[in-house]
Design an enzyme around this catalytic site. Sequence first.
Site, PDB file in Angstrom:
ATOM      1  N   GLU A   1       0.794  -1.248   0.000  1.00  0.00           N
ATOM      2  CA  GLU A   1       0.000   0.000   0.000  1.00  0.00           C
ATOM      3  C   GLU A   1       0.822   1.291   0.000  1.00  0.00           C
ATOM      4  O   GLU A   1       0.569   2.195   0.792  1.00  0.00           O
ATOM      5  CB  GLU A   1      -0.957   0.000   1.202  1.00  0.00           C
ATOM      6  CG  GLU A   1      -1.879  -1.209   1.218  1.00  0.00           C
ATOM      7  CD  GLU A   1      -2.878  -1.223   2.370  1.00  0.00           C
ATOM      8  OE1 GLU A   1      -2.738  -0.425   3.304  1.00  0.00           O
ATOM      9  OE2 GLU A   1      -3.818  -2.050   2.319  1.00  0.00           O
TER      10      GLU A   1
ATOM     11  N   GLU B   1      -6.012 -10.882  -1.676  1.00  0.00           N
ATOM     12  CA  GLU B   1      -6.873 -10.715  -0.482  1.00  0.00           C
ATOM     13  C   GLU B   1      -8.336 -10.684  -0.898  1.00  0.00           C
ATOM     14  O   GLU B   1      -9.102  -9.811  -0.484  1.00  0.00           O
ATOM     15  CB  GLU B   1      -6.520  -9.419   0.265  1.00  0.00           C
ATOM     16  CG  GLU B   1      -5.078  -9.332   0.687  1.00  0.00           C
ATOM     17  CD  GLU B   1      -4.746  -8.071   1.478  1.00  0.00           C
ATOM     18  OE1 GLU B   1      -5.659  -7.395   1.983  1.00  0.00           O
ATOM     19  OE2 GLU B   1      -3.547  -7.764   1.576  1.00  0.00           O
TER      20      GLU B   1
HETATM   21  C1  XIL Z   1      -6.581  -6.479   8.029  1.00  0.00           C
HETATM   22  C2  XIL Z   1      -6.911  -7.693   8.884  1.00  0.00           C
HETATM   23  O1  XIL Z   1      -7.752  -8.547   8.171  1.00  0.00           O
HETATM   24  C3  XIL Z   1      -7.585  -7.237  10.160  1.00  0.00           C
HETATM   25  O2  XIL Z   1      -7.770  -8.344  11.039  1.00  0.00           O
HETATM   26  C4  XIL Z   1      -6.733  -6.170  10.847  1.00  0.00           C
HETATM   27  O3  XIL Z   1      -7.442  -5.665  11.952  1.00  0.00           O
HETATM   28  C5  XIL Z   1      -6.403  -5.048   9.902  1.00  0.00           C
HETATM   29  O4  XIL Z   1      -5.799  -5.567   8.744  1.00  0.00           O
HETATM   30  N1  XIL Z   1      -5.233  -4.759   3.413  1.00  0.00           N
HETATM   31  C6  XIL Z   1      -4.196  -5.513   3.905  1.00  0.00           C
HETATM   32  C7  XIL Z   1      -4.418  -6.382   5.089  1.00  0.00           C
HETATM   33  O5  XIL Z   1      -3.122  -5.565   3.288  1.00  0.00           O
HETATM   34  O6  XIL Z   1      -3.267  -6.486   5.891  1.00  0.00           O
HETATM   35  C8  XIL Z   1      -5.586  -5.906   5.922  1.00  0.00           C
HETATM   36  O7  XIL Z   1      -5.828  -6.904   6.923  1.00  0.00           O
HETATM   37  C9  XIL Z   1      -6.801  -5.688   5.050  1.00  0.00           C
HETATM   38  C10 XIL Z   1      -6.529  -4.635   4.016  1.00  0.00           C
END
Ligand code: XIL
Length: 324
Positions: free
Chosen positions: A107, A230
């Site tokens: 990110e 994701e």
């Molecule tokens: C999220 C997790 O799923 C949650 O449990 C945590 O509270 C916050 O992070 N993008 C990403 C992930 O790259 O690391 C994030 O994961 C979701 C968005």
Amino acid sequence: MTHAALLKAHFNSVTAENEMKFESLQRTENNFTYDAADRIVNFAVENNMKIRGHALVWHSQNPSWLFSNGAGGTVSRDVLQSRMRNHISNVVRHFRGKVYAWDVVNEAIMEDGSYRSGSLADGQRSRWHEILGEGYIAQAFRYAHEADPDAKLFYNDFYNYIPAKQQGIYNMLKGLLDQGVPVHGVGLQAHFNIEPSTVSTNQAYYQHVANLEEAIKLYSSLGLEVQVTELDVSLYIPGVTYNASTFYTAATFTDELKAKQAARYREFFELFRRYRSAITGVTFWGIADDNTWLSEFSSGRKDFPLLFDDDHNPKPAFDAVMDF
Ligand code: XIL
């Protein structure tokens, strides 16, 4: 074992969404805690699953000592650089031979294509960029490559369907490759919604298959692998206001809505399959609807974004994804 049986047997309480983040692995300086991550990794190894590591360098979920000089001020550039190297080296070496791919930087680009900088709001800003400048990205990849020359190294981000953002990511990656930085792939987070937003100022206004296709074309034109990292499909539409009476429940997640979600999954998988030579992996952000980051239990807003339901049975979305 069927998929559902495997899930029931093993995934009741496992999440791998946070265990490899900086704050989980190095809560205090130079004390690495691998127990939780090792449990997941060992489970995956025993079950012949491939493992992606997430994430080495990110603006979020960092321990507070990382950017501090220990005396109430900000860490110096040199010290932060050596902390970054120490973290990456230790973590990547620990999982060498088990984790085949890493999200090295997560990110770093904004929706308008600019770098995520230090001048944004808390929670949004990148202290890596603030203190080290954009060169932190190249350094992170170099350190990771040094620690495991066999690992595939990814840049990972969300909203790749936004034209300005995909162009910014492309430009950054091209710059890295031109400098000989060892980057091997791009991760598309792929947190989708059941339909795009109709609000033109909303990021999800661009959430169409054709826009994501442009990102895949751009990134793969650089010779990079693309992975979906994701994936989930929320029932909520960005730009629409919901409240306790319109939050979805098991009762209002109707068959019609299940079919609509399945169709949304299907259209994205049709795209992924068309680009099967570029796309080398699809990973979901969770297994079943009883455990998803999208359900906000504090507000009571439950979501149903995954392929398996609360009882770990396959949903129509599962059938849509498997039907090809
Ligand atoms: C999220 C997790 O799923 C949650 O449990 C945590 O509270 C916050 O992070 N993008 C990403 C992930 O790259 O690391 C994030 O994961 C979701 C968005």
